[in-house]
Design a protein around this motif. Structure first.
Motif, mmCIF file in Angstrom:
data_model
loop_
_atom_site.group_PDB
_atom_site.id
_atom_site.type_symbol
_atom_site.label_atom_id
_atom_site.label_comp_id
_atom_site.label_asym_id
_atom_site.label_seq_id
_atom_site.Cartn_x
_atom_site.Cartn_y
_atom_site.Cartn_z
ATOM 1 N N UNK A 11 14.904 -10.421 -15.002
ATOM 2 C CA UNK A 11 13.844 -9.895 -15.861
ATOM 3 C C UNK A 11 12.528 -9.903 -15.078
ATOM 4 N N UNK A 12 11.992 -8.716 -14.829
ATOM 5 C CA UNK A 12 10.740 -8.544 -14.069
ATOM 6 C C UNK A 12 10.772 -9.288 -12.734
ATOM 7 N N UNK A 13 11.783 -8.969 -11.950
ATOM 8 C CA UNK A 13 11.969 -9.610 -10.644
ATOM 9 C C UNK A 13 11.863 -8.606 -9.492
ATOM 10 N N UNK A 14 11.025 -7.563 -9.655
ATOM 11 C CA UNK A 14 10.944 -6.541 -8.612
ATOM 12 C C UNK A 14 10.500 -7.109 -7.261
ATOM 13 N N UNK A 34 26.907 -8.049 -9.759
ATOM 14 C CA UNK A 34 26.494 -7.347 -10.978
ATOM 15 C C UNK A 34 25.086 -7.795 -11.347
ATOM 16 N N UNK A 35 24.135 -6.892 -11.219
ATOM 17 C CA UNK A 35 22.753 -7.178 -11.615
ATOM 18 C C UNK A 35 22.558 -6.657 -13.036
ATOM 19 N N UNK A 36 22.134 -7.520 -13.933
ATOM 20 C CA UNK A 36 21.850 -7.093 -15.310
ATOM 21 C C UNK A 36 20.341 -7.161 -15.509
ATOM 22 N N UNK A 37 19.701 -5.995 -15.496
ATOM 23 C CA UNK A 37 18.255 -5.925 -15.725
ATOM 24 C C UNK A 37 18.020 -6.073 -17.224
ATOM 25 N N UNK A 39 15.958 -5.581 -19.582
ATOM 26 C CA UNK A 39 14.845 -4.854 -20.188
ATOM 27 C C UNK A 39 13.517 -5.055 -19.485
ATOM 28 N N UNK A 40 13.537 -5.103 -18.165
ATOM 29 C CA UNK A 40 12.304 -5.340 -17.401
ATOM 30 C C UNK A 40 11.272 -4.239 -17.627
ATOM 31 N N UNK A 41 9.999 -4.645 -17.558
ATOM 32 C CA UNK A 41 8.910 -3.668 -17.676
ATOM 33 C C UNK A 41 8.422 -3.247 -16.289
ATOM 34 N N UNK A 42 9.013 -3.804 -15.238
ATOM 35 C CA UNK A 42 8.638 -3.410 -13.876
ATOM 36 C C UNK A 42 9.789 -2.600 -13.257
ATOM 37 N N UNK A 43 9.881 -2.587 -11.935
ATOM 38 C CA UNK A 43 10.866 -1.739 -11.255
ATOM 39 C C UNK A 43 12.083 -2.532 -10.760
ATOM 40 N N UNK A 44 12.469 -3.554 -11.502
ATOM 41 C CA UNK A 44 13.611 -4.383 -11.094
ATOM 42 C C UNK A 44 14.859 -3.536 -10.842
ATOM 43 N N UNK A 57 26.442 -3.429 -8.472
ATOM 44 C CA UNK A 57 26.500 -2.646 -9.701
ATOM 45 C C UNK A 57 25.321 -3.078 -10.575
ATOM 46 N N UNK A 58 24.415 -2.154 -10.869
ATOM 47 C CA UNK A 58 23.221 -2.479 -11.650
ATOM 48 C C UNK A 58 23.397 -1.984 -13.088
ATOM 49 N N UNK A 59 23.319 -2.912 -14.027
ATOM 50 C CA UNK A 59 23.371 -2.584 -15.457
ATOM 51 C C UNK A 59 21.956 -2.736 -16.010
ATOM 52 N N UNK A 60 21.425 -1.688 -16.615
ATOM 53 C CA UNK A 60 20.052 -1.721 -17.126
ATOM 54 C C UNK A 60 20.055 -1.737 -18.651
ATOM 55 N N UNK A 61 19.553 -2.834 -19.218
ATOM 56 C CA UNK A 61 19.415 -2.924 -20.677
ATOM 57 C C UNK A 61 18.089 -2.307 -21.101
#
Length: 229
Positions: A11-14, A34-37, A39-44, A57-61
């Motif tokens: 979470x917000x780890x860009x 497996x990266x689970x973003x 709901x970041x507000x930045x560009x993670x 594999x990037x999963x974006x919530x």
């Protein structure tokens, strides 16, 4: 040969996620990351996707749902193939490569779960109330004394994770899981690593965070006492 998946809730780890991924993507034992973003507000997500590796594999919530939700989301994917599954935080940066020390005892069948034991914090954090509560709660319920109960850097045999319908939510997740794992007679080994990540200081934000941790741990321990009485 074991198939190893690593789940990274972020979470917000860009600023840290690229170094974290770069440091583990070439570890030969790891087959999938497996990266689970959450709901970041930045560009993670964008930064994670920019790291070149077929393993990632990037999963974006779409919204922030919390670490527990993100871990469960990643587990749905990991459980399809993996025999060994790990959890790592997104802010470990270059020190994430130390995960190899956590993987080896599992591969060698020395234990069922490994937990990362961090070196002492470089800056003063809380007053020890949360760590002591976690440590004493696990010891009281299981008879096992662990010093890194709050550490989220863990590697599991798949059969350990299969005892959970889902990973618990909230800041008590690690304590709740540890109690259930030990109560089910699985063996946990703490492993000293040279990992570092963002530390919570002695400011208002830090004390609020630890207050939430304390409350959540108390809550999950009450729940576990009911379940295991």
């Amino acid at each position: 040969m074991s198939y190893i998946s690593i789940i990274i809730p972020a979470y917000n780890e860009e600023n840290k996620i690229k170094d974290t991924l770069e440091s583990i993507k070439d570890i030969k034992e790891i087959d999938e990351i497996i990266v689970v973003d959450d709901g970041s507000s930045d560009k993670t997500s964008e930064v994670a996707k920019s790291v070149k590796s077929d393993k990632i594999n990037v999963i974006t919530q779409s919204q922030n749902r919390g670490k527990g939700y993100a871990l469960n989301n990643g587990l749905k994917e990991a459980m399809k193939k993996a025999d060994i599954i790990g959890f790592l935080d997104g802010d470990l940066g270059n020190t994430a490569s130390e995960v190899e020390k956590l993987i080896t005892p599992i591969i060698n069948n020395e234990c069922d779960v490994t937990i990362a034991k961090f070196p002492p914090a470089k800056k003063k954090g809380g007053l020890g109330f949360v760590k002591n509560l976690a440590k004493e709660s696990v010891k009281e319920m299981t008879g096992v004394e662990l010093t890194s109960t709050l550490s989220g850097q863990r590697i599991f045999k798949k059969e350990v994770l299969e005892i959970f319908d889902e990973i618990p939510f909230g800041y008590g997740v690690e304590v709740g899981m540890t109690i259930d794992i030990l109560k089910n007679n699985f063996k946990i080994e703490e492993v000293l690593v040279n990992m570092t990540h963002s530390e919570t200081g002695r400011d208002l934000k830090g004390f609020i965070h630890r207050g939430k941790q304390f409350y959540h741990i108390k809550k999950v321990v009450r729940q576990k006492k009911k379940e295991w009485r």
